[in-house]
Design a protein around this motif. Structure first.
Motif, PDB file in Angstrom:
ATOM      1  N   LEU A  64      14.388  -9.309   8.138  1.00 47.51           N
ATOM      2  CA  LEU A  64      14.497  -7.724   8.218  1.00 47.51           C
ATOM      3  C   LEU A  64      13.650  -7.318   9.652  1.00 47.51           C
ATOM      4  O   LEU A  64      12.824  -8.004   9.999  1.00 47.51           O
ATOM      5  CB  LEU A  64      13.626  -7.157   7.305  1.00 47.51           C
ATOM      6  N   SER A  65      14.202  -5.941   9.922  1.00 50.23           N
ATOM      7  CA  SER A  65      13.511  -5.363  10.977  1.00 50.23           C
ATOM      8  C   SER A  65      11.935  -5.104  10.812  1.00 50.23           C
ATOM      9  O   SER A  65      11.751  -4.370   9.736  1.00 50.23           O
ATOM     10  CB  SER A  65      14.440  -4.305  11.570  1.00 50.23           C
ATOM     11  N   SER A  66      11.158  -4.989  11.722  1.00 51.74           N
ATOM     12  CA  SER A  66       9.769  -4.912  11.795  1.00 51.74           C
ATOM     13  C   SER A  66       9.610  -3.288  12.246  1.00 51.74           C
ATOM     14  O   SER A  66       8.430  -2.876  11.825  1.00 51.74           O
ATOM     15  CB  SER A  66       8.736  -5.684  12.252  1.00 51.74           C
ATOM     16  N   ALA A  67      10.452  -2.659  12.718  1.00 52.97           N
ATOM     17  CA  ALA A  67      10.590  -1.525  13.335  1.00 52.97           C
ATOM     18  C   ALA A  67      11.711  -0.543  12.980  1.00 52.97           C
ATOM     19  O   ALA A  67      12.824  -1.234  13.103  1.00 52.97           O
ATOM     20  CB  ALA A  67      10.314  -1.313  14.882  1.00 52.97           C
ATOM     21  N   LYS A  68      11.390   0.674  12.568  1.00 53.82           N
ATOM     22  CA  LYS A  68      12.857   1.317  12.326  1.00 53.82           C
ATOM     23  C   LYS A  68      12.989   2.184  13.267  1.00 53.82           C
ATOM     24  O   LYS A  68      12.006   2.658  14.132  1.00 53.82           O
ATOM     25  CB  LYS A  68      12.254   2.148  11.015  1.00 53.82           C
ATOM     26  N   LYS A  69      14.294   2.550  13.569  1.00 55.92           N
ATOM     27  CA  LYS A  69      14.951   3.224  14.697  1.00 55.92           C
ATOM     28  C   LYS A  69      14.671   4.883  14.266  1.00 55.92           C
ATOM     29  O   LYS A  69      14.469   4.986  13.050  1.00 55.92           O
ATOM     30  CB  LYS A  69      16.422   2.911  14.987  1.00 55.92           C
ATOM     31  N   GLN A  70      14.713   5.303  15.361  1.00 54.84           N
ATOM     32  CA  GLN A  70      14.332   7.139  15.111  1.00 54.84           C
ATOM     33  C   GLN A  70      15.883   7.534  14.870  1.00 54.84           C
ATOM     34  O   GLN A  70      16.971   7.181  15.220  1.00 54.84           O
ATOM     35  CB  GLN A  70      14.023   7.642  16.550  1.00 54.84           C
ATOM     36  N   LYS A  71      16.090   8.322  13.681  1.00 51.36           N
ATOM     37  CA  LYS A  71      17.192   8.844  13.146  1.00 51.36           C
ATOM     38  C   LYS A  71      17.530  10.079  14.005  1.00 51.36           C
ATOM     39  O   LYS A  71      16.294  10.694  14.552  1.00 51.36           O
ATOM     40  CB  LYS A  71      17.366   8.997  11.916  1.00 51.36           C
ATOM     41  N   PRO A  72      18.665  10.520  14.344  1.00 48.30           N
ATOM     42  CA  PRO A  72      19.061  11.864  14.946  1.00 48.30           C
ATOM     43  C   PRO A  72      18.331  12.898  14.201  1.00 48.30           C
ATOM     44  O   PRO A  72      18.029  13.129  12.899  1.00 48.30           O
ATOM     45  CB  PRO A  72      20.432  11.986  14.944  1.00 48.30           C
ATOM     46  N   ALA A  73      17.894  13.829  14.812  1.00 48.11           N
ATOM     47  CA  ALA A  73      16.857  15.165  14.099  1.00 48.11           C
ATOM     48  C   ALA A  73      17.804  15.922  13.190  1.00 48.11           C
ATOM     49  O   ALA A  73      17.205  16.505  12.422  1.00 48.11           O
ATOM     50  CB  ALA A  73      16.278  15.992  15.429  1.00 48.11           C
ATOM     51  N   SER A  74      19.287  16.138  13.600  1.00 50.56           N
ATOM     52  CA  SER A  74      20.130  16.731  12.645  1.00 50.56           C
ATOM     53  C   SER A  74      21.553  15.911  12.592  1.00 50.56           C
ATOM     54  O   SER A  74      21.843  15.580  13.394  1.00 50.56           O
ATOM     55  CB  SER A  74      20.203  17.986  13.395  1.00 50.56           C
ATOM     56  N   PRO A  75      21.906  16.231  11.373  1.00 45.50           N
ATOM     57  CA  PRO A  75      23.212  15.536  11.123  1.00 45.50           C
ATOM     58  C   PRO A  75      24.289  16.072  12.067  1.00 45.50           C
ATOM     59  O   PRO A  75      25.477  15.707  12.254  1.00 45.50           O
ATOM     60  CB  PRO A  75      23.720  16.060   9.657  1.00 45.50           C
ATOM     61  N   ALA A  76      24.220  17.228  12.521  1.00 45.00           N
ATOM     62  CA  ALA A  76      25.288  17.925  13.465  1.00 45.00           C
ATOM     63  C   ALA A  76      25.194  17.146  14.951  1.00 45.00           C
ATOM     64  O   ALA A  76      26.010  17.377  15.589  1.00 45.00           O
ATOM     65  CB  ALA A  76      24.644  19.699  13.810  1.00 45.00           C
ATOM     66  N   LEU A  77      24.086  16.380  15.210  1.00 39.03           N
ATOM     67  CA  LEU A  77      23.761  15.636  16.380  1.00 39.03           C
ATOM     68  C   LEU A  77      24.602  14.306  16.385  1.00 39.03           C
ATOM     69  O   LEU A  77      24.568  13.680  17.284  1.00 39.03           O
ATOM     70  CB  LEU A  77      22.465  15.523  16.774  1.00 39.03           C
ATOM     71  N   LEU A  78      25.178  13.920  15.204  1.00 34.28           N
ATOM     72  CA  LEU A  78      25.843  12.504  15.022  1.00 34.28           C
ATOM     73  C   LEU A  78      26.737  12.316  16.050  1.00 34.28           C
ATOM     74  O   LEU A  78      26.846  11.208  16.467  1.00 34.28           O
ATOM     75  CB  LEU A  78      26.046  12.368  13.466  1.00 34.28           C
ATOM     76  N   GLY A  79      27.834  12.885  15.947  1.00 32.94           N
ATOM     77  CA  GLY A  79      28.891  12.887  16.704  1.00 32.94           C
ATOM     78  C   GLY A  79      29.438  11.414  16.175  1.00 32.94           C
ATOM     79  O   GLY A  79      29.647  11.237  15.047  1.00 32.94           O
ATOM     80  N   PHE A  80      30.238  10.608  17.020  1.00 34.34           N
ATOM     81  CA  PHE A  80      30.917   9.372  16.496  1.00 34.34           C
ATOM     82  C   PHE A  80      30.436   8.297  17.403  1.00 34.34           C
ATOM     83  O   PHE A  80      30.556   8.000  18.474  1.00 34.34           O
ATOM     84  CB  PHE A  80      32.218   9.483  16.420  1.00 34.34           C
ATOM     85  N   GLY A  81      29.687   7.219  16.576  1.00 31.39           N
ATOM     86  CA  GLY A  81      29.387   5.917  17.315  1.00 31.39           C
ATOM     87  C   GLY A  81      28.488   5.757  18.354  1.00 31.39           C
ATOM     88  O   GLY A  81      28.537   5.296  19.112  1.00 31.39           O
TER      89      GLY A  81
END
Length: 356
Positions: A9-26
């Protein structure tokens, strides 16, 4: 299954995008990935889930020089009652092995791959978007890693799975896209790699895609590589046309990808007793059907976009506008039903949605 999947398991969590609208693709990737190695004489071994990380390859790795690589794409959805559903994963893994066979890559144990998918998704389940139209995209892929320049199948490989929370594949969403009919470049021919989900097939389409984009089109529609007259695929999708009361799609001829969404649409249309034909379709037939008013709808199908209505086709300067550039009723109905099954919001008579 035979092999135990180890987990780090990862010891650090990545930062998720601030809004679902910023996801885009890949654009974003989850905290973990799956890796498994192949060595001649040992077979596939050491299946493991590890923190998402770069991979280290020798400059002579065969994937760089001879393009021995295949991939797949599938999606995971979260239902309103918090269940996790994966759409037809077994068929995707079967197709991955078919691609492996075409590129002389050793076959995978499909049961082990499905278990790896299940464990990886459950570990990173908090990355699954809950918003309508969004999903967690799964990208399994294999690369040849043997560090020698001899032209022969590699003796070493890595199989990996990465996950990416995604929004709509096209900025247009379910709104119609415009398609340029390509008559200069060729993507594939029967006997080639067109039926495999190989990286080289997509590289072969980039030039035409660039030129179509400059002209204002979202994708290209490929014609066959021999006669340059028969419809094959739309860029990254299979394609369907409604002419009169019948739905047509190009028959699998050895240069067209056997799409999972394509198969799902065919099953759905037949379930609805809509006449369907899988056969040769020429561009001239489409133009004639448009001229007589019988060509009423067209849409692409694929894992990434699900259903992509076609609002306009352009061939040698002639523009065919469908449904006044709006989404047609059949495309909308197919989209609503398939995405409803994927999200668990409507009954699934086909058993396509698999709960993890």
């Amino acid at each position: 299954m035979g092999q135990t999947i180890t987990v780090e398991l990862s010891s650090a969590k990545k930062q998720k995008p601030a809004s679902p609208a910023l996801l885009g693709f890949g654009k974003y990737f989850t905290d973990h990935m799956f890796i498994m190695n192949y060595d001649q004489g040992e077979g596939w071994h050491h299946p493991r889930i590890v923190p998402y990380q770069p991979i280290l390859l020798d400059p002579a790795a065969k994937v760089f020089h001879y393009g021995q690589t295949v991939f797949e794409g599938m999606k995971v959805y979260q239902t309103l009652d918090q269940r996790i559903l994966m759409f037809r994963p077994a068929k995707n893994i079967q197709r991955l092995n078919a691609s492996n066979d075409r590129l002389s890559i050793p076959p995978l144990n499909e049961e082990l791959v499905l278990e790896a998918l299940r464990q990886l998704v459950l570990i990173d389940r908090d990355w699954i978007p809950s918003e309508q139209g969004n999903s967690l995209y799964i990208r399994p892929f294999i690369i040849a890693t043997q560090n020698t320049l001899g032209v022969a199948p590699s003796e070493n490989y890595q199989f990996m799975i990465i996950l990416s929370p995604v929004g709509s594949y096209y900025e247009e969403g379910i709104n119609p896209v415009s398609i340029y009919v390509e008559d200069q470049f060729v993507r594939a021919v029967p006997g080639g790699m067109g039926t495999a989900k190989a990286g080289g097939n997509y590289a072969a389409g980039l030039k035409a895609q660039q030129l179509a984009s400059v002209k204002g089109y979202s994708q290209v529609l490929w014609l066959d590589g021999v006669h340059r007259k028969y419809i094959e695929e739309v860029g990254s999708m299979n394609v369907f046309f409604k002419i009169g009361n019948t739905v047509l799609t190009p028959a699998l001829n050895g240069s067209i990808l056997d799409g999972v969404t394509r198969d799902s649409v065919l099953q759905l249309l037949r379930h609805w007793n809509i006449p369907v034909q899988e056969r040769l379709i020429s561009i001239d037939e489409l133009i004639d059907a448009f001229g007589s008013g019988e060509l009423v709808e067209a849409f692409g199908t694929g894992t990434a976009a699900v259903i992509s209505p076609i609002g306009e086709l352009c061939f040698q300067g002639k523009k065919l506008t469908l449904q006044e550039g709006k989404t047609g009723p059949l495309a909308a109905q197919v989209y609503d039903v398939i995405t409803g099954i994927q999200r668990g919001s409507i009954p699934d008579p086909f058993g396509w949605a698999k709960e993890l």
